[in-house]
Scaffold this motif. Structure first.
Motif, PDB file in Angstrom:
ATOM      1  N   SER A  83       0.844  -1.201   0.000  1.00 20.63           N
ATOM      2  CA  SER A  83       0.000   0.000   0.000  1.00 20.63           C
ATOM      3  C   SER A  83       0.882   1.256   0.000  1.00 20.63           C
ATOM      4  O   SER A  83       2.036   1.211   0.418  1.00 20.63           O
ATOM      5  N   ARG A  84       0.318   2.344  -0.462  1.00 20.89           N
ATOM      6  CA  ARG A  84       1.131   3.553  -0.658  1.00 20.89           C
ATOM      7  C   ARG A  84       1.856   4.005   0.600  1.00 20.89           C
ATOM      8  O   ARG A  84       2.935   4.569   0.529  1.00 20.89           O
ATOM      9  N   SER A  85       1.219   3.741   1.735  1.00 17.56           N
ATOM     10  CA  SER A  85       1.877   4.123   2.985  1.00 17.56           C
ATOM     11  C   SER A  85       2.631   2.948   3.597  1.00 17.56           C
ATOM     12  O   SER A  85       3.144   3.046   4.704  1.00 17.56           O
ATOM     13  N   GLY A  86       2.697   1.821   2.850  1.00 18.98           N
ATOM     14  CA  GLY A  86       3.349   0.616   3.380  1.00 18.98           C
ATOM     15  C   GLY A  86       4.862   0.696   3.310  1.00 18.98           C
ATOM     16  O   GLY A  86       5.434   1.618   2.721  1.00 18.98           O
ATOM     17  N   SER A  90       5.700   2.760  -0.034  1.00 18.34           N
ATOM     18  CA  SER A  90       6.072   4.163   0.159  1.00 18.34           C
ATOM     19  C   SER A  90       7.377   4.514  -0.548  1.00 18.34           C
ATOM     20  O   SER A  90       7.681   5.678  -0.774  1.00 18.34           O
ATOM     21  N   ARG A  98       1.875  -3.037  -7.925  1.00 20.70           N
ATOM     22  CA  ARG A  98       0.961  -2.133  -7.215  1.00 20.70           C
ATOM     23  C   ARG A  98      -0.248  -2.921  -6.729  1.00 20.70           C
ATOM     24  O   ARG A  98      -0.596  -3.959  -7.293  1.00 20.70           O
TER      25      ARG A  98
END
Lengths: 234, 242
Positions: A83-86, A90, A98
């Motif tokens: 995830s994008r904040s993973g 990140s 993705r």
């Protein structure tokens, strides 16, 4: 429900490319994941079964743990990684899969199948007569030829290991649902489609999709049993 | 006859335990050397050493002009000039024919169909060529093991109790094959056996190993009839308690 099932089968047989897409995506995702798991897992299993090295017990314990790991937890783990904040997501690495793509589903399925293939391969090579190694070496086998000879002798078990991996990923729903998102036309596979249709109350269609999934699993196992049968006859 | 193997001050230890300590031993080209001794005397360790499957802990093993060294490539090259037939052969889960052709395939040697057929004919198993090897009797399996060794045309053939647990018919067959192989091809043969009659029938010379040490090596007649060492006399008369 039987009327619904018959109707669903008719619907499926006469239906659209949408279903074909789902079937093909299921095969592609699980097929690639299984191929990667086999390419890595068979040598790892052979190494764990045949070699003695520092840390082997820990590696075996990790493999056994991986074999018993709930797929949905693996899905959660991959989700959090990508995830994008993973942790990895990140970093924005271009080669990293993705979330909500078939590649992310493949990654999750590799993590599911790899310990199964490695663990069962390890058991298979350990089941080969230990005297074989010395006798093959006495015939002039190099280290690699010896390993290959043992793998060949254990081939029934190695094939079973690959099948265990296949069974683990083709029937898996939790991880692919989490990391794939069950997006129509993009990440919807047979298992997630079954869940969706069940939730919508389309039990007939869900059942018919289940029959297709069963048919695929049966076909794969039939081919493997045929190969194993030839081996036993030799 | 010149020496094919020369062992000098050779010791083999497992952990700290000495299992073989041979001060001097030459194995001559073209001879059949019987190695006898009680269980645990180091006979199988000696064969592993001669097959370059077990390096010496100390000392020197020469094979022709080559020295058994730590080099993996050199060891493999030497190993590919000899082979062993074990007491309990493990055959591949393949046909008899595939098993016989397996050794040459490993060594990258191109043997023709005729060579495979000849090896199978030599051990009297032509009819079983297409049979799954795992379905054979003990005697037949041992003959396949001999055929897969013979097809390699080794400089030295090492036999580790090849007829133990076999019926007299198969013992006789295997002894005939071994004697013929030595006579016709001049193959050097090292035969580990508990069967002293067999050693006497087949070997040109005999060696007694006791607790890893070479007690006596002599031509077969001397060894059995007038040995130099009293321990050899006691062993061949069956008087040695161990």
């Amino acid at each position: 429900m039987s009327n619904g099932f018959a109707e669903a089968l008719t619907q499926i047989l006469g239906r659209d490319n949408q279903l074909l897409e789902i079937v093909l995506l299921s095969l592609r995702v699980s097929g690639i994941a299984l191929a990667i798991s086999s390419v890595i897992g068979i040598p790892v299993g052979a190494l764990l079964g045949l070699a003695r090295f520092r840390g082997r017990r820990l590696a075996v314990a990790l493999v056994y743990t991986g074999m018993a790991f709930p797929p949905v937890v693996i899905g959660l783990f991959v989700y959090l990684l990508l995830s994008r904040s993973g942790v990895l997501g990140s970093l924005g690495l271009p080669w990293l899969p993705r979330l909500f793509t078939p590649e992310a589903m493949i990654l999750a399925q590799v993590i599911i199948a790899l310990p199964l293939v490695a663990g069962f391969t390890m058991a298979a090579v350990q089941g080969v007569d230990p005297a074989l190694r010395l006798q093959v070496q006495a015939l002039g086998a190099s280290r690699w030829q010896t390993t290959w000879a043992i793998l060949e002798e254990a081939r029934v078990g190695v094939i079973a290991a690959v099948m265990a991996g296949f069974g683990g990923v083709i029937s898996e729903v939790g991880a692919v649902m989490l990391v794939g998102g069950n997006i129509e036309g993009q990440t919807r596979v047979l298992t997630t489609a079954i869940v969706l249709e069940t939730n919508k109350g389309n039990f007939g269609l869900a059942l018919a999709l289940g029959v297709i999934l069963l048919g695929m699993a049966f076909a794969a196992n039939f081919i493997i049993l045929h190969l194993q049968g030839r081996t036993f006859d030799e | 006859m010149t020496a094919l193997y020369s062992l000098r001050q050779v010791t083999v230890r497992y952990a700290a335990r000495p299992v073989l300590a041979v001060e001097e031993l030459d194995i001559l080209r073209g001879e059949i050397l019987a190695v006898v001794g009680p269980s645990g005397a180091g006979k199988s360790t000696l064969l592993r050493l001669l097959n370059f499957l077990q390096p010496p802990t100390t000392g020197e093993v020469r094979f022709g002009d080559a020295l058994y060294s730590a080099s993996r490539d050199a060891t493999l090259a030497m190993r590919r000039r000899v082979t062993t037939v074990f007491q309990r052969p493990v055959l591949l889960r393949r046909t008899v024919e595939v098993n016989v052709a397996y050794g040459p395939r490993l060594r990258g040697v191109d043997v023709g169909r005729a060579d495979i057929d000849a090896a199978l004919a030599e051990v009297g198993l032509t009819e079983l060529a297409q049979q799954p090897a795992r379905t054979l009797s003990g005697g037949e399996a041992q003959r396949v093991a001999l055929a897969r060794a013979m097809v390699l045309r080794p400089d030295a053939l090492l036999l580790d109790e090849p007829t133990a647990n076999l019926d007299p018919y198969n013992v006789g067959l295997i002894e005939q094959i071994v004697a013929r192989l030595n006579r016709q091809h001049g193959t050097t043969i090292v035969l580990v056996t508990h069967n002293l009659h067999q050693a006497r029938r087949l070997a040109h010379r005999a060696l007694l190993l006791l607790e890893g040490r070479a007690v006596e090596v002599a031509d077969t007649r001397t060894f059995f009839e007038s040995p130099a060492d009293p321990r050899t006399g006691a062993f061949v008369r069956g008087e040695m308690v161990y």
